[in-house]
Design a protein around this motif. Structure first.
Motif, PDB file in Angstrom:
ATOM      1  N   ALA A  58      75.526 -57.641 -11.772  1.00  0.00           N
ATOM      2  CA  ALA A  58      74.827 -56.991 -12.881  1.00  0.00           C
ATOM      3  C   ALA A  58      73.434 -57.558 -13.117  1.00  0.00           C
ATOM      4  O   ALA A  58      72.521 -56.822 -13.504  1.00  0.00           O
ATOM      5  CB  ALA A  58      75.658 -57.100 -14.160  1.00  0.00           C
ATOM      6  N   THR A  59      73.249 -58.854 -12.895  1.00  0.00           N
ATOM      7  CA  THR A  59      71.930 -59.444 -13.124  1.00  0.00           C
ATOM      8  C   THR A  59      70.890 -58.816 -12.212  1.00  0.00           C
ATOM      9  O   THR A  59      69.797 -58.427 -12.653  1.00  0.00           O
ATOM     10  CB  THR A  59      71.975 -60.962 -12.911  1.00  0.00           C
ATOM     11  OG1 THR A  59      72.905 -61.547 -13.833  1.00  0.00           O
ATOM     12  CG2 THR A  59      70.602 -61.583 -13.125  1.00  0.00           C
ATOM     13  N   ALA A  60      71.220 -58.683 -10.930  1.00  0.00           N
ATOM     14  CA  ALA A  60      70.295 -58.057  -9.983  1.00  0.00           C
ATOM     15  C   ALA A  60      70.091 -56.587 -10.313  1.00  0.00           C
ATOM     16  O   ALA A  60      68.969 -56.063 -10.216  1.00  0.00           O
ATOM     17  CB  ALA A  60      70.813 -58.216  -8.556  1.00  0.00           C
ATOM     18  N   VAL A  61      71.147 -55.913 -10.737  1.00  0.00           N
ATOM     19  CA  VAL A  61      71.032 -54.504 -11.096  1.00  0.00           C
ATOM     20  C   VAL A  61      70.124 -54.333 -12.309  1.00  0.00           C
ATOM     21  O   VAL A  61      69.264 -53.440 -12.353  1.00  0.00           O
ATOM     22  CB  VAL A  61      72.426 -53.896 -11.358  1.00  0.00           C
ATOM     23  CG1 VAL A  61      72.312 -52.489 -11.952  1.00  0.00           C
ATOM     24  CG2 VAL A  61      73.243 -53.869 -10.079  1.00  0.00           C
ATOM     25  N   ARG A  62      70.293 -55.189 -13.294  1.00  0.00           N
ATOM     26  CA  ARG A  62      69.456 -55.105 -14.501  1.00  0.00           C
ATOM     27  C   ARG A  62      67.983 -55.310 -14.158  1.00  0.00           C
ATOM     28  O   ARG A  62      67.109 -54.596 -14.674  1.00  0.00           O
ATOM     29  CB  ARG A  62      69.931 -56.144 -15.519  1.00  0.00           C
ATOM     30  CG  ARG A  62      69.109 -56.184 -16.803  1.00  0.00           C
ATOM     31  CD  ARG A  62      69.760 -57.095 -17.838  1.00  0.00           C
ATOM     32  NE  ARG A  62      69.905 -58.448 -17.359  1.00  0.00           N
ATOM     33  CZ  ARG A  62      68.960 -59.387 -17.457  1.00  0.00           C
ATOM     34  NH1 ARG A  62      67.793 -59.093 -18.021  1.00  0.00           N
ATOM     35  NH2 ARG A  62      69.183 -60.607 -17.015  1.00  0.00           N
ATOM     36  N   ARG A  63      67.704 -56.276 -13.310  1.00  0.00           N
ATOM     37  CA  ARG A  63      66.309 -56.518 -12.930  1.00  0.00           C
ATOM     38  C   ARG A  63      65.734 -55.344 -12.145  1.00  0.00           C
ATOM     39  O   ARG A  63      64.575 -54.961 -12.329  1.00  0.00           O
ATOM     40  CB  ARG A  63      66.225 -57.809 -12.117  1.00  0.00           C
ATOM     41  CG  ARG A  63      66.489 -59.059 -12.968  1.00  0.00           C
ATOM     42  CD  ARG A  63      66.627 -60.296 -12.109  1.00  0.00           C
ATOM     43  NE  ARG A  63      66.843 -61.477 -12.952  1.00  0.00           N
ATOM     44  CZ  ARG A  63      67.301 -62.630 -12.487  1.00  0.00           C
ATOM     45  NH1 ARG A  63      67.599 -62.772 -11.184  1.00  0.00           N
ATOM     46  NH2 ARG A  63      67.465 -63.654 -13.300  1.00  0.00           N
ATOM     47  N   ARG A  64      66.538 -54.761 -11.272  1.00  0.00           N
ATOM     48  CA  ARG A  64      66.073 -53.607 -10.513  1.00  0.00           C
ATOM     49  C   ARG A  64      65.835 -52.419 -11.438  1.00  0.00           C
ATOM     50  O   ARG A  64      64.865 -51.663 -11.270  1.00  0.00           O
ATOM     51  CB  ARG A  64      67.101 -53.260  -9.427  1.00  0.00           C
ATOM     52  CG  ARG A  64      66.752 -52.040  -8.599  1.00  0.00           C
ATOM     53  CD  ARG A  64      65.448 -52.209  -7.858  1.00  0.00           C
ATOM     54  NE  ARG A  64      65.187 -51.067  -6.974  1.00  0.00           N
ATOM     55  CZ  ARG A  64      63.985 -50.566  -6.745  1.00  0.00           C
ATOM     56  NH1 ARG A  64      62.913 -51.105  -7.344  1.00  0.00           N
ATOM     57  NH2 ARG A  64      63.833 -49.556  -5.922  1.00  0.00           N
ATOM     58  N   LEU A  65      66.697 -52.247 -12.433  1.00  0.00           N
ATOM     59  CA  LEU A  65      66.491 -51.178 -13.405  1.00  0.00           C
ATOM     60  C   LEU A  65      65.176 -51.371 -14.163  1.00  0.00           C
ATOM     61  O   LEU A  65      64.473 -50.393 -14.448  1.00  0.00           O
ATOM     62  CB  LEU A  65      67.666 -51.121 -14.387  1.00  0.00           C
ATOM     63  CG  LEU A  65      68.954 -50.492 -13.855  1.00  0.00           C
ATOM     64  CD1 LEU A  65      70.109 -50.748 -14.810  1.00  0.00           C
ATOM     65  CD2 LEU A  65      68.774 -48.986 -13.624  1.00  0.00           C
ATOM     66  N   GLY A  72      61.908 -48.915 -14.576  1.00  0.00           N
ATOM     67  CA  GLY A  72      61.454 -48.432 -15.872  1.00  0.00           C
ATOM     68  C   GLY A  72      62.495 -48.341 -16.960  1.00  0.00           C
ATOM     69  O   GLY A  72      62.234 -47.737 -18.012  1.00  0.00           O
ATOM     70  N   PHE A  73      63.677 -48.978 -16.788  1.00  0.00           N
ATOM     71  CA  PHE A  73      64.752 -48.887 -17.779  1.00  0.00           C
ATOM     72  C   PHE A  73      65.192 -50.282 -18.222  1.00  0.00           C
ATOM     73  O   PHE A  73      65.470 -51.156 -17.380  1.00  0.00           O
ATOM     74  CB  PHE A  73      65.957 -48.139 -17.205  1.00  0.00           C
ATOM     75  CG  PHE A  73      65.702 -46.680 -16.977  1.00  0.00           C
ATOM     76  CD1 PHE A  73      66.012 -45.751 -17.962  1.00  0.00           C
ATOM     77  CD2 PHE A  73      65.118 -46.234 -15.791  1.00  0.00           C
ATOM     78  CE1 PHE A  73      65.762 -44.400 -17.757  1.00  0.00           C
ATOM     79  CE2 PHE A  73      64.868 -44.885 -15.588  1.00  0.00           C
ATOM     80  CZ  PHE A  73      65.185 -43.963 -16.577  1.00  0.00           C
ATOM     81  N   ALA A  74      65.285 -50.472 -19.530  1.00  0.00           N
ATOM     82  CA  ALA A  74      65.788 -51.729 -20.088  1.00  0.00           C
ATOM     83  C   ALA A  74      67.219 -51.531 -20.561  1.00  0.00           C
ATOM     84  O   ALA A  74      67.498 -50.615 -21.346  1.00  0.00           O
ATOM     85  CB  ALA A  74      64.925 -52.190 -21.259  1.00  0.00           C
TER      86      ALA A  74
END
Length: 351
Positions: free
Chosen positions: A298-305, A309-311
């Motif tokens: 999830a950490t990598a996914v959140r950073r990629r998001l 352009g999505f927080a």
């Protein structure tokens, strides 16, 4: 007891971190708020700023909204202030917080010098309340309903069953007005001993910057909390907003918004279920204006998001959750569709 979680991390940090222009799915404030009519009410109150705030009309309006006498209502600078007042004003010996949930209650109790016990609800149980896990000698129990971040709506009778002689039962209903019909609400109940219900007007009405909420409890508890408040704790604009947000017009609008949230949430959940093969799982059934996702890496996914352009809200700051969790606010169908496309890309490129 030391804590390994950052209890002071909140969703707004996900949007403010680097100043990037991001689509905000990290903060649970309803998009497009406050509505124009509410902005006009707040603006109209500015002519009275020379006078000290007088909360009597707003307090009476909140009391009438819940069918309670005014002595059972305390207006606060958001629900966060209420948690601080509870931690400082009540003679607590063994407080317990049911997690995962909003972390401010535990942070406030710790800041007041209390050693805080935790009841950790389990993902494999759908984060449902296990009343038997709450210690019998706990004299203050805090639980959210619907719970942030799990979006679980606990049955009112199960929560009420936690009441005991000598125990204060604090129910955070900050998101209850986002539930159609406010089913499972305990606000307005006077038959549950030791019950304290917290409500926020910042989420549905987009007033996070104004700070307004309230406490519903027995007169003795309200008096104790009021003594712990500074003078004039709620500003004149916030009082005007409070009175307006409990009007018949506002309640009807909030109910319509709650039904729209339910429809938009169903669309979001259906889209997320398409990623089951990628390990994405939705905690639930979700009943709030947000959903909790289990996402490997999830950490990598959140950073990629973020790059896309999505927080979204990281989940590992909530006790009971780890690094493989994210919270996503419910938005309109167009925003959700764009997010799902970004999530597809983020899952493909995670490392």
């Amino acid at each position: 007891m030391p804590t390994e979680h950052d209890l002071r991390h909140h969703g707004d940090a996900e949007v403010r971190d680097d100043g990037a222009a991001l689509v905000d799915l990290a903060v649970n404030v309803r998009a497009g708020t406050p509505p124009p009519w509410l902005r006009e009410v707040v603006a109209g109150s500015l002519a009275s700023l020379a006078a000290y705030p007088d909360g009597r009309a707003a307090r009476a309006a909140v009391a009438a909204r819940h069918g309670l006498p005014a002595e059972r209502v305390l207006l606060t600078a958001g629900a966060a202030e209420a948690f601080v007042l509870l931690a400082r004003a009540l003679p607590v010996r063994r407080p317990v917080v049911v997690h995962p949930q909003f972390t401010e209650p535990e942070a406030a109790l710790r800041d007041a010098g209390h050693e805080v016990g935790r009841v950790l609800l389990r993902a494999e149980d759908g984060f449902r309340l296990d009343a038997g896990a709450v210690p019998e000698d706990a004299d203050l129990v805090v639980i959210g309903n619907p719970t942030n971040p799990t979006s679980v709506l606990h049955p009112a009778d199960v929560i009420a069953g936690l009441a005991r002689p000598g125990r204060t039962l604090v129910v955070d209903e900050a998101f209850m007005d986002a539930v159609p019909g406010e089913r499972e609400a305990l606000a307005g109940r006077t038959d549950v001993p030791g019950l304290v219900v917290l409500r926020s007007l910042t989420k549905t009405w987009g007033l996070a910057g104004l700070r307004i909420g309230y406490v519903l409890a027995g007169p003795g508890t309200i008096a104790a909390l009021e003594r712990a408040q500074p003078l004039w704790p709620v500003s004149t604009p916030a009082l005007a907003a409070a009175e307006a947000c409990v009007s018949a017009r506002a309640l009807a609008e909030a109910d319509r918004a709650a039904h729209r949230v339910a429809t938009d949430r169903a669309h979001l959940v259906a889209g997320l279920e398409e990623f089951a093969a990628d390990g994405v799982r939705v905690a639930g059934p979700a009943e709030g204006p947000f959903v909790l996702l289990g996402v490997p890496g999830a950490t990598a996914v959140r950073r990629r998001l973020r790059d896309l352009g999505f927080a979204v809200r990281r989940g590992d700051t909530f006790p009971g959750l780890g690094e493989d969790w994210l919270r996503v606010a419910v938005r309109d169908r167009g925003t959700v569709n764009a997010f799902l496309q970004a999530l597809d890309k983020a899952l493909t490129s995670r490392t």
